[in-house]
Write a protein that holds these residues in place. Structure first.
Motif, PDB file in Angstrom:
ATOM      1  N   ALA A  18     -23.179   1.955  23.088  1.00  0.00           N
ATOM      2  CA  ALA A  18     -23.264   0.582  24.582  1.00  0.00           C
ATOM      3  C   ALA A  18     -22.585   0.318  25.512  1.00  0.00           C
ATOM      4  O   ALA A  18     -21.456   0.747  25.745  1.00  0.00           O
ATOM      5  CB  ALA A  18     -22.801  -0.212  22.679  1.00  0.00           C
ATOM      6  N   ILE A  19     -23.766  -0.511  26.111  1.00  0.00           N
ATOM      7  CA  ILE A  19     -23.116  -0.580  28.031  1.00  0.00           C
ATOM      8  C   ILE A  19     -23.108  -2.089  27.301  1.00  0.00           C
ATOM      9  O   ILE A  19     -24.511  -2.846  27.382  1.00  0.00           O
ATOM     10  CB  ILE A  19     -23.256  -0.341  28.631  1.00  0.00           C
ATOM     11  CG1 ILE A  19     -23.327   1.687  28.588  1.00  0.00           C
ATOM     12  CG2 ILE A  19     -22.607  -0.657  30.107  1.00  0.00           C
ATOM     13  CD1 ILE A  19     -24.082   1.969  29.980  1.00  0.00           C
ATOM     14  N   LEU A  20     -21.645  -2.953  27.767  1.00  0.00           N
ATOM     15  CA  LEU A  20     -21.918  -4.603  27.891  1.00  0.00           C
ATOM     16  C   LEU A  20     -22.018  -5.623  28.579  1.00  0.00           C
ATOM     17  O   LEU A  20     -20.529  -4.961  29.301  1.00  0.00           O
ATOM     18  CB  LEU A  20     -20.897  -5.111  25.908  1.00  0.00           C
ATOM     19  CG  LEU A  20     -21.375  -4.090  24.884  1.00  0.00           C
ATOM     20  CD1 LEU A  20     -20.424  -4.512  23.817  1.00  0.00           C
ATOM     21  CD2 LEU A  20     -23.128  -4.951  24.724  1.00  0.00           C
ATOM     22  N   ALA A  21     -21.963  -6.819  28.894  1.00  0.00           N
ATOM     23  CA  ALA A  21     -21.191  -7.265  30.074  1.00  0.00           C
ATOM     24  C   ALA A  21     -21.150  -8.585  29.178  1.00  0.00           C
ATOM     25  O   ALA A  21     -22.370 -10.125  29.270  1.00  0.00           O
ATOM     26  CB  ALA A  21     -22.526  -7.122  30.812  1.00  0.00           C
ATOM     27  N   PRO A  22     -20.415  -8.945  28.344  1.00  0.00           N
ATOM     28  CA  PRO A  22     -19.361 -10.054  27.708  1.00  0.00           C
ATOM     29  C   PRO A  22     -19.263 -11.510  28.690  1.00  0.00           C
ATOM     30  O   PRO A  22     -19.900 -12.723  28.618  1.00  0.00           O
ATOM     31  CB  PRO A  22     -18.936 -10.102  27.156  1.00  0.00           C
ATOM     32  CG  PRO A  22     -17.694  -8.395  27.140  1.00  0.00           C
ATOM     33  CD  PRO A  22     -18.949  -7.779  28.533  1.00  0.00           C
ATOM     34  N   ARG A  27     -16.679  -5.227  31.796  1.00  0.00           N
ATOM     35  CA  ARG A  27     -17.982  -4.595  31.213  1.00  0.00           C
ATOM     36  C   ARG A  27     -17.592  -3.828  30.403  1.00  0.00           C
ATOM     37  O   ARG A  27     -16.041  -3.603  30.420  1.00  0.00           O
ATOM     38  CB  ARG A  27     -18.225  -3.685  32.454  1.00  0.00           C
ATOM     39  CG  ARG A  27     -19.049  -4.517  33.862  1.00  0.00           C
ATOM     40  CD  ARG A  27     -20.591  -5.017  32.942  1.00  0.00           C
ATOM     41  NE  ARG A  27     -21.037  -5.677  34.447  1.00  0.00           N
ATOM     42  CZ  ARG A  27     -20.950  -6.972  34.845  1.00  0.00           C
ATOM     43  NH1 ARG A  27     -19.785  -8.099  34.356  1.00  0.00           N
ATOM     44  NH2 ARG A  27     -21.285  -7.577  36.126  1.00  0.00           N
ATOM     45  N   HIS A  50     -22.289  -2.814  16.195  1.00  0.00           N
ATOM     46  CA  HIS A  50     -23.028  -3.354  16.153  1.00  0.00           C
ATOM     47  C   HIS A  50     -21.728  -4.911  16.154  1.00  0.00           C
ATOM     48  O   HIS A  50     -22.009  -6.100  16.582  1.00  0.00           O
ATOM     49  CB  HIS A  50     -24.454  -3.993  14.944  1.00  0.00           C
ATOM     50  CG  HIS A  50     -25.405  -2.927  16.036  1.00  0.00           C
ATOM     51  ND1 HIS A  50     -26.316  -2.541  15.055  1.00  0.00           N
ATOM     52  CD2 HIS A  50     -25.976  -2.522  16.838  1.00  0.00           C
ATOM     53  CE1 HIS A  50     -27.146  -1.705  15.506  1.00  0.00           C
ATOM     54  NE2 HIS A  50     -26.973  -1.596  16.811  1.00  0.00           N
ATOM     55  N   GLU A  53     -19.602  -5.252  18.756  1.00  0.00           N
ATOM     56  CA  GLU A  53     -20.508  -6.296  20.033  1.00  0.00           C
ATOM     57  C   GLU A  53     -20.851  -7.314  19.485  1.00  0.00           C
ATOM     58  O   GLU A  53     -20.222  -8.424  20.884  1.00  0.00           O
ATOM     59  CB  GLU A  53     -21.828  -5.459  20.238  1.00  0.00           C
ATOM     60  CG  GLU A  53     -22.396  -3.999  21.246  1.00  0.00           C
ATOM     61  CD  GLU A  53     -23.888  -3.790  20.780  1.00  0.00           C
ATOM     62  OE1 GLU A  53     -24.861  -4.845  20.601  1.00  0.00           O
ATOM     63  OE2 GLU A  53     -24.276  -2.182  21.531  1.00  0.00           O
ATOM     64  N   ASN A  54     -20.932  -7.868  18.775  1.00  0.00           N
ATOM     65  CA  ASN A  54     -21.313  -9.644  18.184  1.00  0.00           C
ATOM     66  C   ASN A  54     -19.800 -10.009  18.179  1.00  0.00           C
ATOM     67  O   ASN A  54     -19.886 -11.200  19.003  1.00  0.00           O
ATOM     68  CB  ASN A  54     -21.521  -9.172  16.920  1.00  0.00           C
ATOM     69  CG  ASN A  54     -23.311  -8.652  16.784  1.00  0.00           C
ATOM     70  OD1 ASN A  54     -24.034  -8.858  17.879  1.00  0.00           O
ATOM     71  ND2 ASN A  54     -23.665  -8.254  15.214  1.00  0.00           N
ATOM     72  N   TYR A  56     -17.142  -9.041  20.292  1.00  0.00           N
ATOM     73  CA  TYR A  56     -17.561  -9.240  21.394  1.00  0.00           C
ATOM     74  C   TYR A  56     -18.543 -10.252  22.630  1.00  0.00           C
ATOM     75  O   TYR A  56     -17.442 -11.006  23.388  1.00  0.00           O
ATOM     76  CB  TYR A  56     -17.998  -7.901  22.762  1.00  0.00           C
ATOM     77  CG  TYR A  56     -16.300  -7.412  22.923  1.00  0.00           C
ATOM     78  CD1 TYR A  56     -14.673  -7.303  24.106  1.00  0.00           C
ATOM     79  CD2 TYR A  56     -15.994  -6.054  22.331  1.00  0.00           C
ATOM     80  CE1 TYR A  56     -14.303  -6.922  23.822  1.00  0.00           C
ATOM     81  CE2 TYR A  56     -14.576  -5.175  22.571  1.00  0.00           C
ATOM     82  CZ  TYR A  56     -13.967  -5.523  22.936  1.00  0.00           C
ATOM     83  OH  TYR A  56     -12.685  -4.978  23.006  1.00  0.00           O
ATOM     84  N   LYS A  57     -19.431 -10.943  22.199  1.00  0.00           N
ATOM     85  CA  LYS A  57     -19.736 -11.421  22.964  1.00  0.00           C
ATOM     86  C   LYS A  57     -19.848 -13.148  21.965  1.00  0.00           C
ATOM     87  O   LYS A  57     -19.894 -14.138  22.592  1.00  0.00           O
ATOM     88  CB  LYS A  57     -21.611 -11.477  22.500  1.00  0.00           C
ATOM     89  CG  LYS A  57     -22.521 -10.304  22.870  1.00  0.00           C
ATOM     90  CD  LYS A  57     -23.510  -9.975  22.366  1.00  0.00           C
ATOM     91  CE  LYS A  57     -24.310  -8.479  22.704  1.00  0.00           C
ATOM     92  NZ  LYS A  57     -25.602  -8.477  22.362  1.00  0.00           N
TER      93      LYS A  57
END
Length: 203
Positions: A18-22, A27, A50, A53-54, A56-57
């Motif tokens: 996964a690559i995220l931008a919260p 990043r 998952h 990700e959630n 961090y968001k």
């Protein structure tokens, strides 16, 4: 740069990425390797990512995110174990927080040297309380990081990864990811193989 290949004979890979931008200045690069192979390993690695990700968001702190994710995996109680590599990069100052749980070595490639980052922690979901390997590094313009699943690192060894990086002589993350994967496959890799390479560029 991303390169991956599932284990021969399996329909899916047990590795997830996964690559995220919260936020504008943060990043997150994550690689999760479910224990074993096939669909069960894929479900384990995907569940781990998952949840992370959630959290961090939602703005949780790193330590709390890992603790909550680990407890939720333990509650499932179905042998959902996942090795985990997380890199959280501050896009303003280049600071990189490294979090490793049961993951193989990762690598920081600088202009003058290659640093090897090791983990001594068990995979997520194994123990009730987790003690991840954590560190903070400073990344500079042009520095690269390599995260890889154990299918790659076991096939090449740490020195083998370094040899491929040196012989590749490239600053293109995609090119390096592909060369590392090809070298691992040539070296007889039998597990799922995933390589994630990031490069920091000052603008």
């Amino acid at each position: 740069g991303v390169a991956d290949k599932k284990r021969d004979g399996e329909g899916v890979s047990g590795d997830s990425k996964a690559i995220l931008a919260p936020s504008m200045n943060k990043r997150i690069f994550a690689l999760s390797d479910g224990m074993g192979s096939g669909e069960k390993a894929m479900l384990s690695s995907q569940k781990s990512l998952h949840m992370i990700e959630n959290f961090y968001k939602a703005g949780f702190e790193d330590g709390l995110i890992l603790s909550l994710s680990n407890q939720l995996l333990r509650l499932v109680n179905d042998e959902h174990f996942s090795a985990l590599d997380i890199v959280v990069v501050d896009m303003v100052d280049g600071g990189a927080d490294i979090i490793k749980l049961g993951a193989p070595s990762s690598f920081i490639i600088r202009k003058s040297a290659i640093e090897v980052l090791k983990s001594t922690s068990p995979p997520m979901g194994v123990l009730d309380k987790i003690n991840p390997t954590t560190a903070r590094y400073q990344l500079y313009d042009g520095d690269m990081m390599v995260l890889a699943s154990d299918g790659v690192v076991d096939a090449l060894g740490e020195n083998g990864v370094i040899d491929v990086v040196n012989s590749a002589d490239t600053f293109n993350p995609q090119t390096l990811a592909e060369k590392l994967l090809d070298s691992a496959l040539d070296g007889g890799a039998e597990d799922d193989c995933t390589v994630l390479v990031l490069r920091l560029v000052a603008v």
